[in-house]
Enzyme design. Sequence first.
Site, short mmCIF file in Angstrom:
data_model
loop_
_atom_site.label_atom_id
_atom_site.label_comp_id
_atom_site.label_asym_id
_atom_site.label_seq_id
_atom_site.Cartn_x
_atom_site.Cartn_y
_atom_site.Cartn_z
N TYR A 178 56.37 2.92 24.21
CA TYR A 178 57.74 2.90 24.74
C TYR A 178 58.30 1.49 24.86
O TYR A 178 59.38 1.18 24.34
CB TYR A 178 57.78 3.59 26.11
CG TYR A 178 59.15 3.57 26.74
CD1 TYR A 178 60.13 4.49 26.36
CD2 TYR A 178 59.47 2.61 27.70
CE1 TYR A 178 61.39 4.46 26.93
CE2 TYR A 178 60.74 2.58 28.27
CZ TYR A 178 61.69 3.51 27.88
OH TYR A 178 62.95 3.46 28.45
N LYS A 182 61.53 -0.40 22.69
CA LYS A 182 62.79 -0.89 23.25
C LYS A 182 62.98 -2.38 22.91
O LYS A 182 64.12 -2.84 22.73
CB LYS A 182 62.83 -0.66 24.76
CG LYS A 182 62.92 0.82 25.15
CD LYS A 182 64.16 1.48 24.56
CE LYS A 182 64.34 2.91 25.06
NZ LYS A 182 65.56 3.55 24.52
#
Length: 255
Positions: A178, A182
């Site tokens: 994750y 990003k």
Amino acid sequence: MNEHTTHRTVALITGANKGIGRAAAEQLAALGMTVLIGARDPRRGEEAASALRAAGGDAHAITLDVADAATVRAAARQVEERFGHLDVLINNAGITGSGQVSPADATDQVPSSVDLDMVRAVFETNVFGVVAVTNAMLPLLRRSPAPRIVNVSSHAASLTLTSDPDGPFAALLPSAAYTPSKTALNSLTVQYANELRKDGILVNAAAPGYVDTDINNHTGHLTPAQGAAVLVRLATLGADGPTAGFFSEDGPLPW
């Protein structure tokens, strides 16, 4: 009469049937924009759009799975046929890869033991999906007098913040899926901004903060409306607004 004979401000938000995306849709609709609710599940998308219409907004559901090229192409055709242009694109759809677990608590994302298939799946949605949707919608955005692209990132994307051993992120579990997705999204934001700057298309990344949503099993302390505020601000920038930036509601964030 064709719906795009007169210009109306049209915004598409991916993953907008709930959470931050839905809150952003509500706020943009309240500003008078026509809001397109991108959702993987047509029923949930229509439920969200119906709720916005009941509150007085102009909202329409669009079936859109950012990881499914066919639905991305179909969505672009729908926007083309019905509206002829797009003014705002908010790339909000995202996954943690760890189910109903906050990325901060995801033991399955520790780099030394992470499942590569999970990393691929997270990047497929959070990074490659943004490329697919942005490129499909760019011809429509180029027809807008004030096109804006907002990529929904995270404070965790900041290499400056996450590499500080004494900072607020020091206690978080390392993430190989994750968080890097990003960070990659931030880099992608800058690359799009650099290419599109000459065309007047402003492209920025937004960090909503720790918002109470499904993605963290509702452990966040901000409301979706509070988290959406920075998205809406970047989506409605004036011509002299920033591009290639990374912002929270409190202002610029370090890369």
